[in-house]
Design an enzyme around this catalytic site. Structure first.
Site, PDB file in Angstrom:
ATOM      1  N   ARG A 153       0.851  -1.202   0.000  1.00 19.98           N
ATOM      2  CA  ARG A 153       0.000   0.000   0.000  1.00 19.98           C
ATOM      3  C   ARG A 153       0.883   1.247   0.000  1.00 19.98           C
ATOM      4  O   ARG A 153       0.627   2.205  -0.703  1.00 19.98           O
ATOM      5  CB  ARG A 153      -0.928   0.001   1.204  1.00 19.98           C
ATOM      6  CG  ARG A 153      -2.242  -0.758   0.990  1.00 19.98           C
ATOM      7  CD  ARG A 153      -2.023  -2.215   0.556  1.00 19.98           C
ATOM      8  NE  ARG A 153      -3.236  -2.973   0.423  1.00 19.98           N
ATOM      9  CZ  ARG A 153      -3.750  -3.733   1.399  1.00 19.98           C
ATOM     10  NH1 ARG A 153      -3.109  -3.873   2.562  1.00 19.98           N
ATOM     11  NH2 ARG A 153      -4.870  -4.379   1.197  1.00 19.98           N
ATOM     12  N   ASP A 182       0.325  -7.060  -3.016  1.00 17.97           N
ATOM     13  CA  ASP A 182      -1.089  -6.819  -2.753  1.00 17.97           C
ATOM     14  C   ASP A 182      -1.692  -6.165  -3.989  1.00 17.97           C
ATOM     15  O   ASP A 182      -1.005  -5.997  -4.999  1.00 17.97           O
ATOM     16  CB  ASP A 182      -1.269  -5.942  -1.495  1.00 17.97           C
ATOM     17  CG  ASP A 182      -2.544  -6.323  -0.748  1.00 17.97           C
ATOM     18  OD1 ASP A 182      -3.628  -6.248  -1.352  1.00 17.97           O
ATOM     19  OD2 ASP A 182      -2.450  -6.716   0.427  1.00 17.97           O
ATOM     20  N   HIS A 255      -6.276 -10.457  -3.367  1.00 15.56           N
ATOM     21  CA  HIS A 255      -5.343  -9.313  -3.301  1.00 15.56           C
ATOM     22  C   HIS A 255      -4.287  -9.426  -4.404  1.00 15.56           C
ATOM     23  O   HIS A 255      -3.093  -9.328  -4.159  1.00 15.56           O
ATOM     24  CB  HIS A 255      -4.694  -9.232  -1.918  1.00 15.56           C
ATOM     25  CG  HIS A 255      -5.655  -8.779  -0.857  1.00 15.56           C
ATOM     26  ND1 HIS A 255      -6.170  -7.504  -0.820  1.00 15.56           N
ATOM     27  CD2 HIS A 255      -6.210  -9.441   0.196  1.00 15.56           C
ATOM     28  CE1 HIS A 255      -6.997  -7.381   0.221  1.00 15.56           C
ATOM     29  NE2 HIS A 255      -7.054  -8.546   0.850  1.00 15.56           N
ATOM     30  N   ASP A 317      -6.340 -14.604   2.392  1.00 17.90           N
ATOM     31  CA  ASP A 317      -7.455 -13.861   2.997  1.00 17.90           C
ATOM     32  C   ASP A 317      -8.272 -13.127   1.944  1.00 17.90           C
ATOM     33  O   ASP A 317      -7.798 -12.897   0.829  1.00 17.90           O
ATOM     34  CB  ASP A 317      -6.914 -12.834   4.001  1.00 17.90           C
ATOM     35  CG  ASP A 317      -5.999 -11.818   3.327  1.00 17.90           C
ATOM     36  OD1 ASP A 317      -5.146 -12.240   2.534  1.00 17.90           O
ATOM     37  OD2 ASP A 317      -6.158 -10.608   3.563  1.00 17.90           O
ATOM     38  N   GLU A 318      -9.465 -12.772   2.327  1.00 18.97           N
ATOM     39  CA  GLU A 318     -10.317 -11.847   1.585  1.00 18.97           C
ATOM     40  C   GLU A 318     -10.331 -12.111   0.077  1.00 18.97           C
ATOM     41  O   GLU A 318     -10.013 -11.234  -0.711  1.00 18.97           O
ATOM     42  CB  GLU A 318      -9.873 -10.401   1.864  1.00 18.97           C
ATOM     43  CG  GLU A 318      -9.992 -10.038   3.338  1.00 18.97           C
ATOM     44  CD  GLU A 318      -9.605  -8.590   3.648  1.00 18.97           C
ATOM     45  OE1 GLU A 318     -10.216  -8.023   4.568  1.00 18.97           O
ATOM     46  OE2 GLU A 318      -8.711  -8.031   3.007  1.00 18.97           O
ATOM     47  N   TRP A 384      -6.324 -13.656  12.311  1.00 16.99           N
ATOM     48  CA  TRP A 384      -6.415 -12.188  12.339  1.00 16.99           C
ATOM     49  C   TRP A 384      -7.826 -11.692  12.620  1.00 16.99           C
ATOM     50  O   TRP A 384      -8.021 -10.619  13.152  1.00 16.99           O
ATOM     51  CB  TRP A 384      -5.905 -11.599  11.020  1.00 16.99           C
ATOM     52  CG  TRP A 384      -6.818 -11.799   9.830  1.00 16.99           C
ATOM     53  CD1 TRP A 384      -6.946 -12.919   9.077  1.00 16.99           C
ATOM     54  CD2 TRP A 384      -7.712 -10.836   9.256  1.00 16.99           C
ATOM     55  NE1 TRP A 384      -7.863 -12.725   8.069  1.00 16.99           N
ATOM     56  CE2 TRP A 384      -8.346 -11.451   8.152  1.00 16.99           C
ATOM     57  CE3 TRP A 384      -8.042  -9.508   9.565  1.00 16.99           C
ATOM     58  CZ2 TRP A 384      -9.290 -10.790   7.365  1.00 16.99           C
ATOM     59  CZ3 TRP A 384      -8.985  -8.848   8.776  1.00 16.99           C
ATOM     60  CH2 TRP A 384      -9.602  -9.495   7.690  1.00 16.99           C
ATOM     61  N   TYR A 409      -3.616  -5.055  15.734  1.00 17.81           N
ATOM     62  CA  TYR A 409      -3.647  -4.258  14.510  1.00 17.81           C
ATOM     63  C   TYR A 409      -3.161  -2.852  14.821  1.00 17.81           C
ATOM     64  O   TYR A 409      -3.880  -2.030  15.364  1.00 17.81           O
ATOM     65  CB  TYR A 409      -5.056  -4.301  13.871  1.00 17.81           C
ATOM     66  CG  TYR A 409      -5.124  -5.427  12.868  1.00 17.81           C
ATOM     67  CD1 TYR A 409      -4.645  -6.696  13.218  1.00 17.81           C
ATOM     68  CD2 TYR A 409      -5.583  -5.232  11.577  1.00 17.81           C
ATOM     69  CE1 TYR A 409      -4.639  -7.733  12.302  1.00 17.81           C
ATOM     70  CE2 TYR A 409      -5.586  -6.270  10.648  1.00 17.81           C
ATOM     71  CZ  TYR A 409      -5.111  -7.509  11.013  1.00 17.81           C
ATOM     72  OH  TYR A 409      -5.095  -8.535  10.103  1.00 17.81           O
ATOM     73  N   PHE A 410      -1.921  -2.595  14.441  1.00 13.72           N
ATOM     74  CA  PHE A 410      -1.312  -1.315  14.772  1.00 13.72           C
ATOM     75  C   PHE A 410      -1.657  -0.231  13.747  1.00 13.72           C
ATOM     76  O   PHE A 410      -1.112   0.858  13.797  1.00 13.72           O
ATOM     77  CB  PHE A 410       0.210  -1.464  14.915  1.00 13.72           C
ATOM     78  CG  PHE A 410       0.635  -2.230  16.143  1.00 13.72           C
ATOM     79  CD1 PHE A 410      -0.300  -2.739  17.034  1.00 13.72           C
ATOM     80  CD2 PHE A 410       1.980  -2.431  16.424  1.00 13.72           C
ATOM     81  CE1 PHE A 410       0.086  -3.444  18.165  1.00 13.72           C
ATOM     82  CE2 PHE A 410       2.386  -3.131  17.554  1.00 13.72           C
ATOM     83  CZ  PHE A 410       1.437  -3.641  18.424  1.00 13.72           C
ATOM     84  N   ASP A 411      -2.585  -0.560  12.811  1.00 12.58           N
ATOM     85  CA  ASP A 411      -3.096   0.509  11.949  1.00 12.58           C
ATOM     86  C   ASP A 411      -4.343   1.139  12.586  1.00 12.58           C
ATOM     87  O   ASP A 411      -4.929   2.048  12.030  1.00 12.58           O
ATOM     88  CB  ASP A 411      -3.395   0.009  10.527  1.00 12.58           C
ATOM     89  CG  ASP A 411      -4.341  -1.187  10.482  1.00 12.58           C
ATOM     90  OD1 ASP A 411      -4.575  -1.824  11.537  1.00 12.58           O
ATOM     91  OD2 ASP A 411      -4.848  -1.495   9.384  1.00 12.58           O
ATOM     92  N   TRP A 459      -0.603  -2.616   8.521  1.00 17.09           N
ATOM     93  CA  TRP A 459      -1.126  -2.375   7.169  1.00 17.09           C
ATOM     94  C   TRP A 459      -0.969  -0.890   6.898  1.00 17.09           C
ATOM     95  O   TRP A 459      -1.243  -0.068   7.777  1.00 17.09           O
ATOM     96  CB  TRP A 459      -2.592  -2.800   7.092  1.00 17.09           C
ATOM     97  CG  TRP A 459      -2.777  -4.246   7.421  1.00 17.09           C
ATOM     98  CD1 TRP A 459      -3.267  -4.759   8.582  1.00 17.09           C
ATOM     99  CD2 TRP A 459      -2.456  -5.369   6.592  1.00 17.09           C
ATOM    100  NE1 TRP A 459      -3.276  -6.136   8.518  1.00 17.09           N
ATOM    101  CE2 TRP A 459      -2.788  -6.537   7.314  1.00 17.09           C
ATOM    102  CE3 TRP A 459      -1.925  -5.498   5.301  1.00 17.09           C
ATOM    103  CZ2 TRP A 459      -2.601  -7.819   6.796  1.00 17.09           C
ATOM    104  CZ3 TRP A 459      -1.743  -6.765   4.780  1.00 17.09           C
ATOM    105  CH2 TRP A 459      -2.072  -7.911   5.524  1.00 17.09           C
TER     106      TRP A 459
END
Ligand SMILES: [Zn+2]
Length: 744
Positions: A153, A182, A255, A317-318, A384, A409-411, A459
């Site tokens: 990102r 990603d 992703h 994921d996702e 997660w 989650y440090f975002d 993230w």
């Protein structure tokens, strides 16, 4: 009296003041002893029993902390090394008493010991380096102590990654999970497929502000970058010198937009699309056809020799199944392999990678979605979405790394003030991270053995610069290290004190931009007999403030340290305003209280809110509406489709109307309800409102027009997010704040 004092001084010429531990994470044993050693800018050490690799590591560490030079000396050295046997894995001890004896059980333990020793060194008033006599005995609880970094990102330079690894090493981290691919960028050179970086490493625009902002705007500018294989090797080696293993992540089957922009043939549709500048989840993923699987295995064949890590992360994921459902080739594979749905197709896809990696002597690790449709036989799971995926994997006898959004989650935001930089949402403060335990109480002792440890994820959708990256990472990573290292944790207060006194200066000295949000004054709410009590408190007892009350600052009071205000609830609805201004920093904290008959009344959650978004029942009646952009702590979040809340107004009184405020943020899976029911608990009479009555509004008003004391509100949401919406098929979140009464 004077005589007595003199006598006492004669009797006890040296009054021993026990020194506090300065090592983080806290060692298992720390004993302070009288006396100290004074150092000049060098340390003499007997290196004769150490390997050249360790000697180099120790030299780097000495330079990192105090610009200390290490001198090899066998004749009366200050520091000597001894080998330990029959102790827990990676045990070490340090004995400081005239001489410094470091005992260690493994090369890693020797390295950890030296970091601890460096953290024991203090500068006195005259700038001399001293080390107080003490004894330390220590070993880690979990082996996987990880930090993740998303470079897709936003891209980070080699030097920045090295600096990040330096700080990780200081806090005894063992694993760097490098998220290299990603949708928004492919960041690693693959020689067989050069277009992955020629095309996939670059995007033409990047969304501005929060991606839920409407309308969206974009910064139109080419953005990107990638690491050559030589640079990758450089980082892997740099990390290894710090006893950190680099685990690469190559995302599949989702992703994948950056890769598919370069090689559209490996998607289901074959249609060429650009590398997106928007965050989120995209329908276009790798097709499950044989060519795509071979393409990805070719990529893994180039990845494997670059990374000595036993684990290779394949994402997982996702991955929306939209394209697979419409793809003839995907459907043919399902038929041929007798797979009952697209989840089983994903499982088939992951199993192909699992088998491939095992043949190459590696082990597959993936996000917890790889459990869906059946877990691959050798896979390890990184949990997660909560602890549940990890618990399920452990029950099946698979290795687990816990990394739940709630703690890791440090975002997410870490402070409450408006001066915090824009983040994705959620609130994970330092204390929450400190409280993290990778083993869930729902696990048996045997299941807990499958937990390798834990990891925080960074993230970087909202982290465009290295300064902001370290701000989000530190000091939370230090709290995580405490959670994963310590067999028996100290109290949060003890941790915070050591952090502020000894490690904030260290980070500052290293030029690392870190968050000092914990030092900022805090505003807390408490229930009072007739309303609420609001307290502003500063960590510094000397900090001076001015309190201004009312919209025109009708009254002004000066105070020091902390102040409490009591606000009594009124029969009507009106707004009161306060402003706290720090005379030292000029920082303001503004507060608007919506005073009304609900202020501070009794709230009973018949339905329990999610642990992730539960700041207590007062939140709903504290006179504060949930903030936007939301951070998490100011809303009560539920993840069930029916929510029941009971309110006791403490006395019978007439209500004209009741207002309930919700949050709508469908990109974050937060939906409005479709029905609300009201019932007077004394008379059992009530009414309901359903979807037809304009449920597009975040504020819902129920007209009551009766006298009431206790009542119940039942709120209903969808039990599944509709198709083609973010998070489709999962239970939507319901966010409430706040419940208030409006009387004419
Ligand atoms: Zn397909």
């Amino acid at each position: 009296m004077k005589v007595l004092v003199t006598l006492l001084l004669l009797l006890f010429p040296m009054v021993f003041v026990a020194q506090q531990n300065t090592i983080l994470p806290h060692p298992v044993v720390f004993k302070s002893m009288p006396g100290y050693i004074e150092l000049d800018r060098s340390l003499s050490m007997d290196f004769s029993s150490l390997s050249s690799t360790i000697i180099q590591q120790l030299k780097t560490t000495g330079a990192y902390y105090h610009n200390l030079q290490l001198i090899d000396r066998t004749n009366k050295p200050l520091v000597i090394f001894k080998k330990l046997v029959n102790v827990p894995l990676d045990s070490y001890s340090i004995n400081v008493n005239k001489q410094i004896i470091i005992s260690y059980s493994s090369p890693k333990a020797c390295y950890f010991a030296f970091h601890s020793l460096m953290q024991l060194i203090k500068s006195d008033d005259k700038g001399h380096l001293i080390i107080n006599n003490c004894f330390v005995d220590d070993y880690p609880k979990y082996q996987w102590r990880g930090m993740h970094l998303d470079v897709a990102r936003h891209f980070f330079q080699l030097d920045e990654i090295k600096q990040f690894l330096d700080v990780m090493a200081a806090y005894k981290f063992t694993t760097f999970h490098w998220h290299l691919t990603d949708d928004q960028g492919w960041r690693i050179e693959i020689k067989k497929y050069p277009k992955l970086t020629e095309i996939g490493a670059w995007r033409d625009s990047t969304v501005e502000n929060h991606y839920t902002t409407s309308p969206r705007t974009y910064k139109v500018e080419r953005y990107g970058g990638f690491y050559t294989q030589e640079q990758i090797k450089e980082i892997v080696q740099y990390a290894a010198q710090r006893n950190i293993t680099v685990v690469p992540e190559i995302e599949m089957p989702g992703h994948a937009r950056a890769a598919l922009a370069a090689y559209p043939n490996y998607s289901c549709t074959g249609i060429q699309q650009e590398v997106p500048g928007l965050w989120g989840i995209f329908d276009d993923i790798f097709c499950s056809k044989e060519e795509s699987i071979l393409f990805l295995q070719d990529i893994l064949s180039e990845i494997i020799p670059l990374f000595p890590s036993k684990y290779i992360h394949i994402g997982g994921d996702e991955a929306p199944k939209t394209r697979w459902k419409e793809c003839n080739q995907c459907q043919a594979i399902m038929k041929e392999n007798k797979l009952k749905d697209e989840h089983e197709l994903q499982s088939y896809f992951i199993q192909r990678m699992d088998k491939f990696l095992v043949e190459k002597g590696k082990k597959l690790i993936g996000w917890d979605e790889i459990l869906e449709g059946g877990l691959s036989p050798n896979a390890a799971v990184m949990s997660w979405r909560g602890f549940e995926g990890g618990i399920e994997a452990a029950k099946l006898g698979h290795e687990v790394v816990m990394s739940p959004g709630s703690h890791c989650y440090f975002d997410h935001y870490q402070g409450k003030g408006n001066e915090e930089p824009l983040a994705i949402g959620g609130y994970t403060n330092l204390e929450k991270v400190f409280d993290f335990n990778p083993v869930s109480p729902k696990m048996s002792r045997e299941e807990a053995n499958y937990v390798l440890g834990g990891q925080a994820n960074l993230w970087t959708e909202y982290i465009p610069s290295f300064n902001q990256l370290t701000y989000m990472a530190f000091p939370r990573a230090i709290a995580l290290s405490e959670a994963l290292w310590c067999t028996e944790k100290t109290t949060y207060d003890a941790f915070e004190k050591t952090l502020i006194d000894s490690h904030f200066p260290l980070l500052k000295n290293k030029g690392i931009n870190f968050s000092s949000s914990i030092l900022k004054p805090s505003i807390t709410f408490k229930r009072a007999v007739n309303g609420i009590n609001v307290k502003l408190s500063s960590k510094s007892k000397e900090e001076r403030f001015t309190l201004k009350e009312g919209s025109d600052h009708e009254t002004e009071v000066n105070f020091t340290g902390s102040k409490e205000i009591e606000i009594n609830r009124t029969n009507n609805s009106n707004q009161v305003q306060y402003e706290f201004v720090s005379l030292e920093t000029g920082l303001q904290s503004k507060l608007k209280i919506n005073n009304n008959p609900c202020l501070g009344v009794i709230v009973n959650y018949v339905t329990k809110p999610s642990d992730r978004y539960n700041s207590g029942d007062l939140t709903l009646v504290d006179g504060q509406f949930g903030a936007r952009p939301w951070k998490g702590h100011e809303w009560i979040g539920f993840d069930t489709s029916v929510v029941i809340i009971e309110i006791d107004l403490l006395k019978k009184q007439k209500i004209d109307s009741l207002q309930i405020s919700f949050l709508k943020d469908e990109n974050s899976w937060i939906h409005l309800p479709y029905a609300i029911e009201y019932k007077n608990l004394k008379t059992n009479l009530g009414f309901g409102m359903a979807q037809s009555e304009n449920f597009e509004n975040e504020k819902q008003v129920l007209f009551i027009g009766k006298k009431v004391q206790k009542f119940r509100i039942t709120i209903k949401t969808l039990d599944k997010i509709p198709l083609r919406m973010p998070g489709e098929g999962t239970q939507p979140w319901l966010f409430i704040d706040e419940i208030s009464i409006k009387n004419k």
